[in-house]
Design an enzyme around this catalytic site. Structure first.
Site, PDB file in Angstrom:
ATOM      1  N   GLN A 142       0.924  -1.308  -0.111  1.00 53.16           N
ATOM      2  CA  GLN A 142      -0.055   0.085   0.174  1.00 53.16           C
ATOM      3  C   GLN A 142       0.856   1.408   0.158  1.00 53.16           C
ATOM      4  OE1 GLN A 142      -1.780  -1.240   4.213  1.00 53.16           O
ATOM      5  NE2 GLN A 142      -1.819   0.974   4.195  1.00 53.16           N
ATOM      6  N   CYS A 148      -5.414   0.408   3.755  1.00 53.60           N
ATOM      7  CA  CYS A 148      -5.318  -0.769   4.148  1.00 53.60           C
ATOM      8  C   CYS A 148      -6.856  -1.389   3.712  1.00 53.60           C
ATOM      9  CB  CYS A 148      -4.986  -0.989   5.673  1.00 53.60           C
ATOM     10  SG  CYS A 148      -6.159  -0.088   6.604  1.00 53.60           S
ATOM     11  N   HIS A 285      -6.131  -1.109  11.372  1.00 55.91           N
ATOM     12  CA  HIS A 285      -5.540  -1.925  10.153  1.00 55.91           C
ATOM     13  C   HIS A 285      -6.380  -2.864   9.766  1.00 55.91           C
ATOM     14  CE1 HIS A 285      -2.529  -2.435   7.251  1.00 55.91           C
ATOM     15  NE2 HIS A 285      -2.035  -3.755   7.767  1.00 55.91           N
TER      16      HIS A 285
END
Ligand SMILES: *[C@@H]1O[C@H](CO)[C@@H](O)[C@H](O)[C@H]1NC(C)=O
Length: 342
Positions: A142, A148, A285
């Site tokens: 990323q 994410c 995340h």
């Protein structure tokens, strides 16, 4: 869960840094050699001597942290190691690399079914690795963009697409970053997998990675590149919260998007083995559970695909301890899991 915090707090880490600075004694020369080698292997160039020295100090603190953790915790089931993030402080790392917004309850979920289709599953294999079934694309990166959520949703969608159609197709995160902007999702500033699924359903699909390649920055929606929908989903479901046994039933059947607390220094520097913490449950995340199993010594784990390139972890993957005492699961992995249906 109505938390509206941007979920980047893990305060114990700060104390660890302060403590580590003074505690070990690797000669400065060999450390600077190490740094030069590291810069060369990751192609790192700094704008001036000031920046380079600042990055060297951070690198040194991270290496000392890694070495002391590895030496001081021989009972630990995991090792830390140098990776492409070793010149970042933990604060910088968290703000650049994560991007999950912990606020599932605020989504206006029009396409989500409230049922859990795997609730009556009774027999699951003792281990699963969706990579070996050809349902997982290569590890992606990323970069310095907090999207994410897009990588997690896309990996789960790639999985169900393979299971439904027989074809593994790498799909476009950048389409989500650029075009999924009218709801909760905000490209590099963060988002949610469930919201990505909502967008993909109303968008009637997602195009391929090669048609709409990843840029790692917020851009304008390229409708032409996005026009060719390579894969579709019909809905998505949440795994019942705080149940690793429910999560197991789901992951036994398809790759599943999971949210975790990845803000800790040990997570930043994770290299190998079954990760047992430290981490909290401030979900920051989005990643994808692509299997599960049991280590040689009987430690159960989730096999998790990350989106931080292959220098991190076990070639981009982490094995995270499974079936722990806390119902949230390690790092909150069982709190906000979901999967697309097709
Ligand atoms: C699970 O079993 C119960 C009882 O037979 C049934 O009512 C329910 O619809 C089943 N759930 C699913 C998802 O099939």
């Amino acid at each position: 869960m109505a938390s509206t915090t941007p979920c980047l707090a893990l305060l114990f880490v700060l104390g660890i840094w302060a403590f580590q600075v003074s505690s070990r004694s690797i000669p400065e020369a060999s450390m600077s050699d190490k740094f030069e080698q590291w810069m060369a292997s990751y192609g790192r160039v700094y704008q001036d001597a000031f920046e380079k020295d600042k990055r060297f100090q951070i690198f040194k603190e991270n290496v000392e942290y890694i070495e002391s953790r590895n030496a001081g915790h021989t009972a630990k089931k995991y090792k830390l190691g140098v990776n492409e993030f070793t010149d970042l402080t933990n604060e910088e790392f968290k703000s650049m690399r994560n991007g999950y917004k912990m606020q599932r309850s605020t989504i206006v979920a029009s396409s989500k079914t409230s049922s859990f289709r795997y609730e009556n599953v009774t027999a699951v294999p003792s281990s699963m690795d969706w990579r070996s079934k050809g349902a997982v694309t290569n590890i992606k990166d990323q970069g310095q963009c907090g999207c994410c959520w897009a990588f997690s949703a896309v990996a789960a969608m790639e999985g169900i697409t393979k299971l439904k159609t027989g074809n593994l197709v790498s799909l476009s995160e950048q389409e989500l970053v650029d075009c999924d902007i009218n709801g909760e999702d905000e490209g590099c500033s963060g988002g949610l997998m469930d919201d990505a699924f909502e967008f993909i359903i109303s968008n009637k699909g997602l195009t391929t990675e090669s048609s709409y390649p990843y840029q790692g920055v917020d851009g304008t929606c390229n409708k032409k590149a996005a026009a060719n929908h390579a894969a579709q989903i019909t809905g998505y479901e949440d795994v019942p919260s705080n149940s690793e046994s429910a999560l197991l039933k789901a992951v036994a059947n398809q790759p599943v998007s999971v949210a975790i607390d990845a803000g800790g220094a040990d997570f930043q520097n994770y290299k190998s083995g079954v990760f047992t913490g430290e981490c909290g449950t401030s979900l920051d995340h989005g990643v994808t559970a692509v299997g599960y199993g049991e280590d040689d010594d009987g430690t159960k784990y989730w096999l998790v695909k990350n989106s931080w390139g292959t220098s991190w972890g076990e070639d981009g993957y982490i094995r995270m301890q499974r079936d722990i005492d806390a119902e949230e699961g390690l790092c909150g992995i069982a709190m906000e899991a979901s999967y697309p249906t097709a």
